[in-house]
Design a protein around this motif. Structure first.
Motif, PDB file in Angstrom:
ATOM      1  N   ILE A  85      -3.512  13.471  -4.363  1.00 36.58           N
ATOM      2  CA  ILE A  85      -3.773  14.464  -3.318  1.00 36.58           C
ATOM      3  C   ILE A  85      -4.503  13.832  -2.146  1.00 36.58           C
ATOM      4  O   ILE A  85      -4.143  14.037  -0.980  1.00 36.58           O
ATOM      5  CB  ILE A  85      -4.584  15.644  -3.894  1.00 36.58           C
ATOM      6  N   VAL A  86      -5.523  13.041  -2.443  1.00 38.92           N
ATOM      7  CA  VAL A  86      -6.302  12.381  -1.382  1.00 38.92           C
ATOM      8  C   VAL A  86      -5.431  11.380  -0.626  1.00 38.92           C
ATOM      9  O   VAL A  86      -5.422  11.353   0.623  1.00 38.92           O
ATOM     10  CB  VAL A  86      -7.538  11.682  -1.973  1.00 38.92           C
ATOM     11  N   ILE A 145       0.844  -1.199   0.000  1.00 38.97           N
ATOM     12  CA  ILE A 145       0.000   0.000   0.000  1.00 38.97           C
ATOM     13  C   ILE A 145       0.879   1.249   0.000  1.00 38.97           C
ATOM     14  O   ILE A 145       0.607   2.219  -0.713  1.00 38.97           O
ATOM     15  CB  ILE A 145      -0.950  -0.001   1.209  1.00 38.97           C
ATOM     16  N   GLY A 146       1.955   1.216   0.805  1.00 43.64           N
ATOM     17  CA  GLY A 146       2.887   2.336   0.811  1.00 43.64           C
ATOM     18  C   GLY A 146       3.513   2.559  -0.558  1.00 43.64           C
ATOM     19  O   GLY A 146       3.707   3.701  -0.996  1.00 43.64           O
ATOM     20  N   GLY A 147       3.806   1.474  -1.262  1.00 48.09           N
ATOM     21  CA  GLY A 147       4.346   1.584  -2.612  1.00 48.09           C
ATOM     22  C   GLY A 147       3.354   2.203  -3.576  1.00 48.09           C
ATOM     23  O   GLY A 147       3.731   2.983  -4.468  1.00 48.09           O
ATOM     24  N   ALA A 148       2.068   1.862  -3.408  1.00 52.72           N
ATOM     25  CA  ALA A 148       1.030   2.451  -4.261  1.00 52.72           C
ATOM     26  C   ALA A 148       0.935   3.963  -4.025  1.00 52.72           C
ATOM     27  O   ALA A 148       0.783   4.742  -4.977  1.00 52.72           O
ATOM     28  CB  ALA A 148      -0.317   1.786  -3.980  1.00 52.72           C
ATOM     29  N   VAL A 149       1.052   4.384  -2.764  1.00 54.98           N
ATOM     30  CA  VAL A 149       1.038   5.818  -2.447  1.00 54.98           C
ATOM     31  C   VAL A 149       2.253   6.505  -3.069  1.00 54.98           C
ATOM     32  O   VAL A 149       2.156   7.610  -3.618  1.00 54.98           O
ATOM     33  CB  VAL A 149       1.012   6.042  -0.923  1.00 54.98           C
ATOM     34  N   ALA A 196       1.688  17.371  -5.801  1.00 54.51           N
ATOM     35  CA  ALA A 196       0.447  16.927  -6.438  1.00 54.51           C
ATOM     36  C   ALA A 196      -0.505  18.107  -6.640  1.00 54.51           C
ATOM     37  O   ALA A 196      -1.168  18.211  -7.684  1.00 54.51           O
ATOM     38  CB  ALA A 196      -0.216  15.844  -5.583  1.00 54.51           C
ATOM     39  N   VAL A 197      -0.554  19.007  -5.660  1.00 52.96           N
ATOM     40  CA  VAL A 197      -1.391  20.210  -5.792  1.00 52.96           C
ATOM     41  C   VAL A 197      -0.893  21.083  -6.945  1.00 52.96           C
ATOM     42  O   VAL A 197      -1.680  21.599  -7.750  1.00 52.96           O
ATOM     43  CB  VAL A 197      -1.403  21.000  -4.469  1.00 52.96           C
ATOM     44  N   ALA A 198       0.443  21.246  -7.033  1.00 54.82           N
ATOM     45  CA  ALA A 198       1.018  22.044  -8.118  1.00 54.82           C
ATOM     46  C   ALA A 198       0.722  21.412  -9.474  1.00 54.82           C
ATOM     47  O   ALA A 198       0.381  22.114 -10.442  1.00 54.82           O
ATOM     48  CB  ALA A 198       2.526  22.181  -7.907  1.00 54.82           C
TER      49      ALA A 198
END
Length: 449
Positions: free
Chosen positions: A401-402, A62-66, A380-382
């Protein structure tokens, strides 16, 4: 003229670009893996098993997916801007007009890299001295760590190509060793996954714990963004940058999954929790004997060495770009005849050495982890803000972002619950860095008038 007209596009040259393209895709993957597969896996494993036991391999995936979601914005912004200032330059150019915002993200990112350099070097020292039958005092560990930092600072100051080849050897060598250890542990296992499943009457609460651990594993993935600092040494950025960054994260996640799986199957949970960063060494020693112990130590030494080398390479270039813009001391922007930011390399190694002497490195690496998680969220926001220029997929960007926002909340929740004193110290560090950034921003404003 719009606020983006002054930005370098794909057809324009970045003001920071020079023309010696030395790094291919294998070197880029090695730089990212060098920054990722360092001290993180050795420290996070014990915490993870203590919280969620057999589900630790899942948390690493899951950390890798993030991390993959986070890397998407680095790739899009890196290909568009082509600036080795990376996260600092991306944010400054996306949100122009605020000297304070540019200075702030620059100070946060660089100090985060310095803190990781310190923990990687100290971890190298601990494993190196553990190979001797000697209870090494603190000063000996500090001395070895500083000597190791000095050596890699010299290598990074000497040659980009030489650093790249050394990084190839260290990274791919450690991956082979860690893969061997993972498969040996899996084959040595005398338990199966169903036998290790916990009995719980609160599955939702346990699922929440898994998400918290997944957020904590982000420390094991920080370093992928170092590839974005290497754009000046890359030929065919549009193809090599995404290939190098995405490939490195997938490889790292696969290695982490296999190591975590082997550990939970072959090593008693109590032993992992008690020994933490030394759990893998103890487990391989029991499975393979004395040569297994030394193999694990060798893997740890290569892992931390490549992490230091890759971090020095990428972060020093980012520091030089920030100094060129006036938010760090001007000498840090100077380059050698080979376009290497020698003063920035030496400064980062020196600052990390000071942190090693001061101590309390665990707190500093936690600060670095939170910082990189937060900076990835800003990227991600930029990327979403200028998605029409970077040609970013809005669905993927919003998902990043989420995901990064949720991970930030979860890791802060964990720190407040388990180490409130650390939270206060981290807040103090942020305030000190914020003050320094504000002072440099004011000085820059006065100078530019």
């Amino acid at each position: 003229m719009t606020q983006f007209d002054s930005h370098p596009t794909r057809k324009q040259k970045s003001p920071h670009r020079h023309r010696d393209k030395s790094l291919g895709t294998p070197e880029l993957i090695a730089i990212a893996l060098g920054g990722m597969v360092g001290g993180g896996i050795f420290t996070v494993l014990g915490i993870s098993v203590g919280m969620i036991g057999v589900f630790t391999p899942l948390a690493f995936l899951i950390g890798g997916a993030v991390a993959l979601l986070a890397s998407y914005s680095y790739v899009k912004l890196g290909v568009y801007f082509k600036d080795e200032g990376a996260s600092y330059a991306f944010f400054k150019k996306t949100f122009p007009g605020s000297h304070f915002a540019a200075s702030l993200i620059g100070w946060y990112v660089i100090f985060g890299f310095i803190s990781t350099l310190a923990i990687y070097a100290y971890t190298f020292s601990a494993y190196f001295l553990s190979s001797f039958d000697w209870d090494a005092p603190t000063w000996a560990r500090q001395l070895v760590a500083i000597a190791m930092l000095s050596g890699f600072a010299l290598i990074n100051s000497w040659s980009v190509k030489g650093m790249g080849k050394l990084e190839d050897f260290l990274v791919y060598g450690k991956l082979v060793i860690l893969a061997i250890i993972a498969f040996v542990l899996i084959n040595y296992a005398d338990a199966s996954l169903p036998e290790l499943l916990p009995d719980t009457d609160q599955p939702l609460a346990f699922g929440f714990q898994i998400l918290i651990v997944a957020a904590l594993t982000f420390v094991a993935y920080e370093g992928f963004q170092l590839v974005a600092n290497a754009v000046n040494e890359i030929d065919d950025v549009e193809r090599r940058l995404p290939l190098g960054m995405y490939s490195a994260i997938v490889i790292a996640a696969s290695i982490y999954f296999l190591i975590a799986l082997g550990a939970v199957l072959a090593i008693p949970f109590e032993q992992i929790i008690e020994n933490k960063e030394h759990a893998l060494a103890a487990g391989t020693s029991e499975a393979l004997g004395k040569w297994g112990l030394y193999l694990m130590i060798l893997g740890a030494l290569m892992a931390t060495s490549s992490a230091v080398s890759g971090t020095l390479f990428g972060a020093s270039r980012q520091m030089a770009v920030i100094a060129e813009d006036g938010y760090f001391p001007e000498p840090l922007a100077k380059r050698s005849g080979r376009h290497i930011p020698v003063y920035a390399v030496i400064t980062m190694a020196t600052a990390a050495s000071v942190l090693i002497l001061v101590g309390n490195l665990k707190m500093l690496v936690e600060f670095g982890s939170i910082t990189f998680l937060w900076v990835s969220l800003l990227m991600a926001v930029a990327n979403y803000r200028i998605r029409h220029l970077t040609k970013a997929n809005p669905t993927i960007t919003i998902s990043a972002i989420v995901g990064l926002g949720l991970a930030s909340v979860l890791i802060l929740y964990y720190e407040v619950r388990h180490s409130p004193a650390t939270v206060f110290v981290i807040i103090g560090l942020y305030l000190a860095l914020t003050l320094s950034a504000w002072l440099y921003a004011r000085w820059h404003c006065r100078k530019s008038k």
